[in-house]
Design a protein around this motif. Structure first.
Motif, short mmCIF file in Angstrom:
data_model
loop_
_atom_site.label_atom_id
_atom_site.label_comp_id
_atom_site.label_asym_id
_atom_site.label_seq_id
_atom_site.Cartn_x
_atom_site.Cartn_y
_atom_site.Cartn_z
N LEU A 25 35.20 31.89 34.89
CA LEU A 25 36.24 32.83 35.23
C LEU A 25 36.79 33.42 33.95
CD1 LEU A 25 37.90 33.98 37.58
CD2 LEU A 25 39.44 32.04 37.31
N VAL A 26 36.64 34.73 33.78
CA VAL A 26 37.07 35.40 32.56
C VAL A 26 38.50 35.89 32.77
CG1 VAL A 26 36.59 37.28 30.95
CG2 VAL A 26 34.70 36.12 32.09
N ALA A 27 39.40 35.39 31.97
CA ALA A 27 40.81 35.77 32.07
C ALA A 27 41.17 36.69 30.93
CB ALA A 27 41.69 34.52 32.06
N THR A 28 42.35 37.29 30.99
CA THR A 28 42.78 38.15 29.90
C THR A 28 43.15 37.31 28.69
OG1 THR A 28 45.00 38.14 30.83
CG2 THR A 28 43.58 40.00 31.38
N ALA A 29 43.52 36.06 28.91
CA ALA A 29 43.81 35.15 27.79
C ALA A 29 42.49 34.70 27.18
CB ALA A 29 44.59 33.94 28.31
N PRO A 30 42.55 34.14 25.97
CA PRO A 30 41.30 33.71 25.33
C PRO A 30 40.59 32.58 26.08
CG PRO A 30 43.20 33.33 23.88
CD PRO A 30 43.70 33.99 25.12
N LYS A 31 41.30 31.89 26.96
CA LYS A 31 40.70 30.77 27.69
C LYS A 31 39.75 31.28 28.78
CE LYS A 31 42.04 26.92 30.60
NZ LYS A 31 43.12 26.36 31.40
N VAL A 32 38.55 30.72 28.81
CA VAL A 32 37.59 31.02 29.87
C VAL A 32 37.38 29.72 30.63
CG1 VAL A 32 35.24 31.74 30.40
CG2 VAL A 32 36.48 32.85 28.54
N GLU A 33 37.62 29.75 31.92
CA GLU A 33 37.59 28.55 32.75
C GLU A 33 36.33 28.51 33.59
OE1 GLU A 33 40.45 26.94 36.29
OE2 GLU A 33 41.33 28.21 34.76
N THR A 34 35.72 27.33 33.70
CA THR A 34 34.56 27.16 34.56
C THR A 34 35.05 26.64 35.91
OG1 THR A 34 33.15 26.68 32.68
CG2 THR A 34 32.35 25.99 34.82
N VAL A 35 34.59 27.28 36.97
CA VAL A 35 35.00 26.88 38.32
C VAL A 35 33.76 26.74 39.20
CG1 VAL A 35 37.28 27.96 38.18
CG2 VAL A 35 35.37 29.26 39.09
N PRO A 36 33.81 25.79 40.15
CA PRO A 36 32.71 25.69 41.10
C PRO A 36 32.86 26.79 42.15
CG PRO A 36 34.36 24.04 41.59
CD PRO A 36 34.81 24.76 40.35
N VAL A 37 31.76 27.42 42.49
CA VAL A 37 31.74 28.49 43.49
C VAL A 37 30.65 28.15 44.50
CG1 VAL A 37 31.23 30.95 43.82
CG2 VAL A 37 32.54 30.22 41.84
N THR A 38 30.87 28.49 45.76
CA THR A 38 29.85 28.27 46.78
C THR A 38 29.33 29.61 47.24
OG1 THR A 38 30.93 26.24 47.52
CG2 THR A 38 29.33 27.23 49.02
N LEU A 39 28.02 29.79 47.12
CA LEU A 39 27.35 30.98 47.65
C LEU A 39 26.82 30.63 49.03
CD1 LEU A 39 25.28 31.90 44.49
CD2 LEU A 39 27.21 33.17 45.38
N CYS A 40 26.99 31.55 49.98
CA CYS A 40 26.54 31.28 51.34
C CYS A 40 25.83 32.49 51.92
CB CYS A 40 27.74 30.91 52.21
SG CYS A 40 27.28 30.49 53.91
N TYR A 41 24.72 32.23 52.60
CA TYR A 41 24.00 33.26 53.34
C TYR A 41 23.78 32.74 54.74
CZ TYR A 41 20.65 36.69 54.84
OH TYR A 41 20.03 37.68 55.54
N ASP A 42 24.12 33.54 55.73
CA ASP A 42 24.02 33.13 57.13
C ASP A 42 23.20 34.15 57.91
OD1 ASP A 42 24.42 32.44 59.82
OD2 ASP A 42 26.56 32.01 59.53
N ARG A 43 22.18 33.69 58.59
CA ARG A 43 21.32 34.58 59.36
C ARG A 43 22.12 35.38 60.39
NH1 ARG A 43 16.41 32.01 62.52
NH2 ARG A 43 15.65 31.80 60.40
N ALA A 44 23.25 34.84 60.85
CA ALA A 44 24.08 35.54 61.84
C ALA A 44 24.71 36.81 61.28
CB ALA A 44 25.17 34.60 62.36
#
Length: 150
Positions: A25-44
């Motif tokens: 996650l790129v913030a305006t502050a110098p700190k860059v944070e790593t976050v878990p993200v879930t990608l999802c694909y659904d046939r529906a």
């Protein structure tokens, strides 16, 4: 070959792909944070992908999901794509930038392009790109639209 038939049957049964990935996650502050993200694909919902951010990574403190076109993600791996709320573009040879534009501000995340390719390849086993229209349930969609909310 019982093994082949079983493998083919298993592929047919899979209708949802979820993949956990790390995003920076790129913030305006110098700190860059790593976050878990879930990608999802659904046939529906064959034209869309969903990206979910956990509560600690959001300003509101609740999980936030963005749903956007699978084609946008595919195209954005090679060239800048999108002019609306979600924009995708290559950052460098190994990473892809995804921007989320909302009234509250802009969130920019960097993800490994290889992980995005892997997710899209898995999604293509559920619904091949270009054949999404064959998986739409128009009768159900129309019934939902016509349903009396009262």
């Amino acid at each position: 070959m019982p093994g082949s038939r079983s493998a083919a049957r298993e592929r047919v049964l899979i209708t949802v792909i979820e993949q956990a990935v790390q995003a920076r996650l790129v913030a305006t502050a110098p700190k860059v944070e790593t976050v878990p993200v879930t990608l999802c694909y659904d046939r529906a919902d064959p034209f869309a992908v969903r990206m979910a951010f956990p509560a600690p990574a959001t300003l509101e403190g609740v999980e936030v999901s963005w749903t956007f076109a699978r084609e946008l993600l595919e195209s954005g791996l090679d060239r800048p794509t999108g002019c609306g709320d979600v924009r995708v573009r290559p950052y460098d040879i190994d990473r892809t930038t995804i921007e989320f534009h909302a009234p509250e501000g802009v969130a920019i995340v960097l993800m490994l392009t290889a992980e995005l390719h892997r997710f899209l390849e898995r999604a293509a086993t559920v619904v091949p790109p270009g054949l999404e229209h064959l998986y739409l349930d128009m009768d159900h969609s129309l019934a939902e639209l016509m349903r009396d909310p009262h």
